[in-house]
Scaffold this active site. Structure first.
Site, PDB file in Angstrom:
ATOM      1  N   GLU A   1       0.824  -1.215   0.000  1.00 12.17           N
ATOM      2  CA  GLU A   1       0.000   0.000   0.000  1.00 12.17           C
ATOM      3  C   GLU A   1       0.850   1.253   0.000  1.00 12.17           C
ATOM      4  O   GLU A   1       0.513   2.257  -0.604  1.00 12.17           O
ATOM      5  CB  GLU A   1      -0.892  -0.013   1.243  1.00 12.17           C
ATOM      6  CG  GLU A   1      -1.894   1.123   1.246  1.00 12.17           C
ATOM      7  CD  GLU A   1      -2.468   1.405   2.635  1.00 12.17           C
ATOM      8  OE1 GLU A   1      -2.051   0.752   3.598  1.00 12.17           O
ATOM      9  OE2 GLU A   1      -3.318   2.307   2.717  1.00 12.17           O
TER      10      GLU A   1
ATOM     11  N   VAL B   1       7.842  -3.333  -2.702  1.00 11.68           N
ATOM     12  CA  VAL B   1       8.526  -4.304  -1.860  1.00 11.68           C
ATOM     13  C   VAL B   1       9.666  -4.867  -2.698  1.00 11.68           C
ATOM     14  O   VAL B   1       9.453  -5.281  -3.842  1.00 11.68           O
ATOM     15  CB  VAL B   1       7.589  -5.444  -1.419  1.00 11.68           C
ATOM     16  CG1 VAL B   1       8.301  -6.388  -0.469  1.00 11.68           C
ATOM     17  CG2 VAL B   1       6.318  -4.901  -0.788  1.00 11.68           C
TER      18      VAL B   1
ATOM     19  N   ASP C   1      -6.976 -10.407   9.573  1.00 14.19           N
ATOM     20  CA  ASP C   1      -6.916 -10.565   8.110  1.00 14.19           C
ATOM     21  C   ASP C   1      -6.088 -11.801   7.756  1.00 14.19           C
ATOM     22  O   ASP C   1      -5.259 -11.769   6.851  1.00 14.19           O
ATOM     23  CB  ASP C   1      -6.326  -9.296   7.492  1.00 14.19           C
ATOM     24  CG  ASP C   1      -6.608  -9.221   5.988  1.00 14.19           C
ATOM     25  OD1 ASP C   1      -7.418 -10.021   5.486  1.00 14.19           O
ATOM     26  OD2 ASP C   1      -6.003  -8.365   5.316  1.00 14.19           O
TER      27      ASP C   1
HETATM   28  P1  AMP Z   1       2.630  -6.737   1.585  1.00 17.00           P
HETATM   29  O1  AMP Z   1       2.575  -5.272   1.347  1.00 17.00           O
HETATM   30  O2  AMP Z   1       3.226  -7.142   2.881  1.00 17.00           O
HETATM   31  O3  AMP Z   1       1.335  -7.402   1.318  1.00 17.00           O
HETATM   32  O4  AMP Z   1       3.629  -7.292   0.454  1.00 17.00           O
HETATM   33  C1  AMP Z   1       3.317  -7.264  -0.894  1.00 17.00           C
HETATM   34  C2  AMP Z   1       3.949  -8.463  -1.571  1.00 17.00           C
HETATM   35  O5  AMP Z   1       5.354  -8.415  -1.439  1.00 17.00           O
HETATM   36  C3  AMP Z   1       3.540  -9.781  -0.945  1.00 17.00           C
HETATM   37  O6  AMP Z   1       2.373 -10.286  -1.493  1.00 17.00           O
HETATM   38  C4  AMP Z   1       4.714 -10.677  -1.259  1.00 17.00           C
HETATM   39  O7  AMP Z   1       4.598 -11.214  -2.553  1.00 17.00           O
HETATM   40  C5  AMP Z   1       5.898  -9.719  -1.231  1.00 17.00           C
HETATM   41  N1  AMP Z   1       6.553  -9.766   0.080  1.00 17.00           N
HETATM   42  C6  AMP Z   1       6.281  -9.042   1.168  1.00 17.00           C
HETATM   43  N2  AMP Z   1       7.105  -9.354   2.179  1.00 17.00           N
HETATM   44  C7  AMP Z   1       7.915 -10.307   1.719  1.00 17.00           C
HETATM   45  C8  AMP Z   1       8.986 -11.062   2.300  1.00 17.00           C
HETATM   46  N3  AMP Z   1       9.372 -10.885   3.561  1.00 17.00           N
HETATM   47  N4  AMP Z   1       9.600 -11.958   1.545  1.00 17.00           N
HETATM   48  C9  AMP Z   1       9.214 -12.154   0.268  1.00 17.00           C
HETATM   49  N5  AMP Z   1       8.215 -11.493  -0.322  1.00 17.00           N
HETATM   50  C10 AMP Z   1       7.567 -10.574   0.377  1.00 17.00           C
END
Ligand code: AMP
EC number: 2.7.10.1
Length: 974
Positions: free
Chosen positions: A629, A633, A744
């Site tokens: 959001e 990443v 969630d």
């Molecule tokens: P989030 O904003 O935490 O939902 O992250 C968005 C996307 O980034 C996730 O759906 C994962 O595909 C990837 N992602 C987030 N954190 C990690 C992590 N620690 N290791 C690998 N992929 C990650």
């Protein structure tokens, strides 16, 4: 639901619109060209084929339509073989000497075989997904002279060949039809039976709505079908169901109800029998006509009242017909000067109603009652003239010394409907004569003696006189009433030199007369005798105008003190209960509790307390892996002091953020930083001292669980899947022990590392739900991922660890179904409705019974009935230690050969109830009309309660068994 996992049917010959089936056997060595023929010619050496029973007999396996069945061919199949000497059509006899048409090939002794066999064109008849069931045998090459024994051996016993059966499906067919092609690359094989079929959800009636024969969907798992209300029914809520890929109907929503005059009987609406009626569509059944009514014909919406009985417009149809009341009884009057109080007894016959009222009609008569005329508006009735609810009335402002006739009429809610005369009673009343009092007085310093003359024509025998007196100007405060039978009275005990007011009236047996006029007398300072002083004695013709105020006051007092004395001060409500909300958490001794960042006045302090500041120079960003959001990443590396570089995920806050966004972004770090568990994503630290602001976490090589599972559909053992679930449950146990409610939990918010370890992630505050694309706005304004959320959290935002357990159940379902979307394409609204009606997701394909049961436990409606995360971990641990417990699968597709689960190899409702040890309810089921197994498939808690199954435990047991019946679909022999 899931596409076929073994790619041995290739839907890839677009020109022919055909399918290719390849048989590999190794090595394709020297050919034994004549083998099949030899076998066919020499009866003794022929292999014996076991009987090919069709396990999908249409009657049992409702909803299966066969497009091609080689077993039913009466003549040669005539399929095309290429080259000619490859596949050969051969008639053989099965064990029972029934001829079967088979195709055989056995060129095992020749290299480079490429033998083709193609069926006739098969029309698809509109089906998008078809199933191909092939039964074949493979020959033991050892038994063939000259073959070195590398063919697959499948003989069972003496010359009886084992029959192999494979069923595969292909979806998204769009052309008119297709061919099936079989390719042999050198095996020794006999194609014993080929059956091509598609599934449909058979025409059915649920909740009084008819759903047509529906061909199952292609790629889409569910086909939404709208039902049509059966005859004589109407929509209560639009009925619909989903036709599943297996040809079973799922999730009935909405219902039709029988129109007025009809009642539900099994799946039809039948007319109410004579003598019964049904007034509203929402009433369940026809009911007997209420007293004094009847329905001579079928289909009555209401019953007709007997002659002389009526039904008021506002009367419910279920109420007995009633009639007007009889007359009031025993009227009595009590005259009070020019007022009269009438009282009477209620009528003996109320007509069957409770709404009796009374009305009065007044006539004034003269000439000894011969000439009477309406009283006119000068007469007043207290409380009112018409519609009195109590059996008394005060009539004022009558003329003195007059005759009146009052007619008291009783009425009720149906009086106006009756043409006959009402119940009335008449009472004659004579008001008292105007009283002329001749007052004589004698005064002393403390007493006054009064003498008076009674009325000339009293309206009855004089009983007594009443003298009222008070100090002038103090009447309101203090007055005295004295009574005497004589015509004079000495009032003493008065104050000297004080003016008093006196009035006198007579009482006869017909009531009180009017007061004489006021006379003011002052007591003397000295004793004075003054009797018959013509100046002082006055003949007073009572002025009605002057006396009326006092009269009304007195009469009112009389009435009030006798009947309605005073008013009852409305009782005050008890103090409103004050709801005390406790915001604090109950902390178990010794357990660590998560601290909400909002409890910090300065949220930056929370970040400093729980997250380590990392020097940006130690971070190397390598590539973008996702989008959150607040920004991208990325994956990259972090150099940790004194250690080697580690892989990390780096979330950065995009430029141009507001203060609130920065706070919300970092809140995830201050929450995550409080956790330390192998199944919770680990925070390495934050970068807040320079831009961009970053959150650094451990790197999870396989990304989010939902995407990972979809990518590896069908590739894990059930133990591996349970291992993943165990990890998630363990992480959630840790969180719930710390009193953290996730809100969630979903496969998309679980990350997977290279060792298949699953870790719970996504701990933002605002973003927990705002950011989730699955979150939908609820009627209460919050944003909630409906499909994953417990009903109480959707309904009134009751988020607890128990609601997290519900979400965990959904995650289990996602994992076992390899990332299938919960509730498929159903709308959020439908999901909410279906859950409320007791529907729960069926077991995914190949799901062990125990796991589906655990899911169902997580989806208990009562949140205290759901297991705790600690218990879930224990259960999963046991399953992992005892893999045999995972062997029994919850569902088997409609046409599998697995025998039905013994529990449900029942054919009657009674047998079923016995099997689940609920035999005591046989009567209840049969008298409620549930006589076939089919009819119980969609029974609801409320229906169970209605039929007398009221114990929650029994309801639960019955419903969970019904649910299993639903998922078993056509295994139920109905
Ligand atoms: P989030 O904003 O935490 O939902 O992250 C968005 C996307 O980034 C996730 O759906 C994962 O595909 C990837 N992602 C987030 N954190 C990690 C992590 N620690 N290791 C690998 N992929 C990650």
């Amino acid at each position: 639901m899931a596409p076929p996992r073994v790619p041995w049917i290739y839907p890839s010959l677009p020109l022919l619109s055909s399918l290719l089936l390849v048989f590999h056997a190794s090595p394709p060595s020297t050919a034994l060209r004549n083998y099949p023929e030899n076998e066919a010619n020499s009866r003794d050496s022929r292999p014996i084929y076991p009987p090919v029973t069709n396990h999908c007999v249409t009657a049992l396996c409702a909803g299966v339509v066969t497009l091609l069945d080689s077993m039913s061919a009466l003549a040669d199949l005539g399929w095309e073989a290429y080259p000619n000497e490859g596949w050969e059509e051969i008639s053989v006899m099965d064990e029972r000497n029934t001829p079967m048409r088979t195709y055989q090939v056995c060129s095992v002794m020749e290299a480079n075989q490429n033998n083709w066999l193609r069926t006739r064109h098969i029309s698809r008849e509109g089906a998008q997904r078809v199933y191909i069931e092939i039964k074949f045998t493979l020959r033991d090459c050892n038994s063939l002279p000259g073959v070195s024994g590398t063919c697959k051996e499948v003989d069972v016993g003496d010359r009886v060949l084992k029959l192999n059966t494979e069923v595969r499906d292909i979806s998204n067919l769009s052309k008119k039809g297709f061919y099936l092609a079989f390719q042999d690359l050198g095996a020794c094989i006999a194609l014993v039976s080929v059956r091509v079929f598609y599934k449909k959800c058979p025409l059915t009636v649920r909740n009084l709505a008819q759903f047509p024969d529906t061909i199952t969907g292609g790629e889409t798992a569910l086909v939404e079908v709208h039902g049509v209300c059966v005859n004589a029914s109407e929509e209560f809520e639009p009925p619909k169901m989903y036709c599943s890929a297996d040809g079973g109907w799922l999730v009935p929503i909405g219902r039709c109800v029988c129109k007025p005059g009809f009642e539900e009987n099994k799946d039809i609406c039948q007319p109410c029998r004579p003598g019964t009626y049904k007034a509203s569509a929402t009433d369940a059944y026809c009911t007997k006509c209420p007293p004094h009514s009847s329905s001579p014909h079928e289909q009555a919406m209401e019953c007709i009242c007997e002659k002389g009985f009526y039904r008021a417009e506002t009367d419910p149809r279920s109420m007995a017909c009633t009639r007007p009341p009889s007359a009031p009884e025993n009227p009595i009057s009590s005259v009070n000067e020019t007022c009269v109080t009438l009282e009477w007894s209620p009528p003996r016959d109320t007509g069957g109603r409770g709404d009796i009222t009374y009305s009065l009609h007044c006539r004034k008569c003269s000439g000894e009652g011969k000439k009477c005329a309406p009283c006119g508006s000068s007469v007043h009735f207290v409380p009112r003239q018409f519609g009195l609810s109590s059996a008394s009335v005060l009539i004022t402002d009558l003329q003195p010394d007059s005759n009146y006739t009052f007619t008291i009429e009783s009425q009720n809610g149906v009086s106006d409907l009756s043409p006959t005369l009402r119940g009335t009673v008449v009472i004659n009343v004579t008001t008292s004569q105007t009283v002329s009092v001749v007052l004589k007085e004698r005064r002393s310093k403390d007493s006054v003696t009064l003498a008076w003359q009674g009325p000339e024509r009293p309206n009855g025998a004089i009983v007594e006189y009443e003298v009222i007196y008070y100090e002038k100007n103090q009447r309101e405060q203090n007055y005295t009433v004295l009574k005497t039978r004589s015509n004079m009275m000495t009032v003493d005990g008065l104050k000297p030199g004080t003016t008093y007011v006196f009035r006198v009236r007579a009482r006869t047996d017909g009531g009180y007369g009017t007061y004489g006029g006021e006379i003011e007398l002052e007591t003397s300072h000295e004793d004075v005798l003054a009797i018959g002083d013509p100046n002082q004695s006055t003949i007073l013709v009572v002025s009605i105008a002057g006396g009326i105020v006092l009269l009304i006051f007195l009469v009112t007092c009389f009435v009030v003190s006798g009947r309605h004395c005073g008013y009852i001060k409305a009782k005050q409500d008890p103090d409103e209960e004050k709801m005390q909300f406790q915001h604090g958490r109950v902390k178990l001794p010794g357990s660590r509790t998560y601290i909400h960042p909002h409890t910090y006045e300065d949220p930056n302090q929370a970040v400093r307390d729980f997250a380590k500041e990392i020097d940006a120079s130690n971070i190397r960003i390598e590539r973008v892996i996702g989008a959150g959001e607040f920004g991208e990443v990325c994956s990259g590396r972090l150099r940790v002091q004194g250690k080697r570089e580690i892989y990390v995920a780096i979330k950065s806050l995009k430029a141009g953020y507001s203060d609130k966004q920065r706070r919300d972004f970092l809140s995830e770090a201050s929450i995550m930083g409080q956790f330390d568990h192998p199944n919770i994503i680990r925070l390495e630290g934050v970068v807040t001292k320079c831009k961009p602001v970053m959150i650094i976490t451990e790197f999870m090589e396989n990304g989010s669980l939902d995407t990972f599972l979809k990518k590896h559909d069908g590739q894990f053992t059930v133990i591996q899947l349970v291992g993943m679930l165990r990890g998630i449950a363990s992480g959630m146990k840790y969180l719930s022990d710390m009193s953290y409610v996730h809100r969630d939990l979903a496969a998309r918010n679980i990350l997977v590392n290279s060792n298949l370890v699953c870790k719970v992630s996504d701990f933002g505050l605002s973003r927990v739900l705002e950011d989730d694309p699955e979150a939908a706005y609820t009627t209460r304004g919050g944003k909630i991922p409906i499909r994953w959320t417990a009903p109480e959290a959707i309904a009134y935002r009751k988020f607890t660890s128990a609601s997290d357990v519900w979400s965990y159940g959904i995650v289990m379902w996602e994992v076992i179904s390899y990332g299938e979307r919960p509730y498929w394409e159903m709308s959020n609204q439908d999901v909410i409705k279906a859950i409320d009606e007791g529907y729960r997701l069926p077991a995914p394909m190949d799901c062990p019974v125990v796991l589906h049961q655990l899911m169902l436990d997580c989806w208990e409606k009562g949140r205290s009935d759901r297991p705790k995360f600690g218990q879930i971990v224990t259960i999963l641990d046991k399953l992992i230690r005892n893999p045999a417990s995972l062997r029994e699968l919850a569902n088997s597709s409609a046409c599998r050969e697995d025998p039905p689960t013994p529990e449900f190899s029942v054919s009657t409702v009674d047998d079923w109830l016995d099997t689940i040890k609920m035999g005591q309810y046989k009567e209840n089921f049969s008298s409620a009309g549930y006589v076939s197994l089919d009819s119980i498939l969609y029974i609801s808690v409320s229906e169970l309660a209605k039929m007398g199954v009221t114990l929650a435990g029994h309801q639960k047991k019955i419903l969970s068994s019904v649910q299993s019946l639903q998922t078993q679909g056509t295994h139920v022999q109905v």
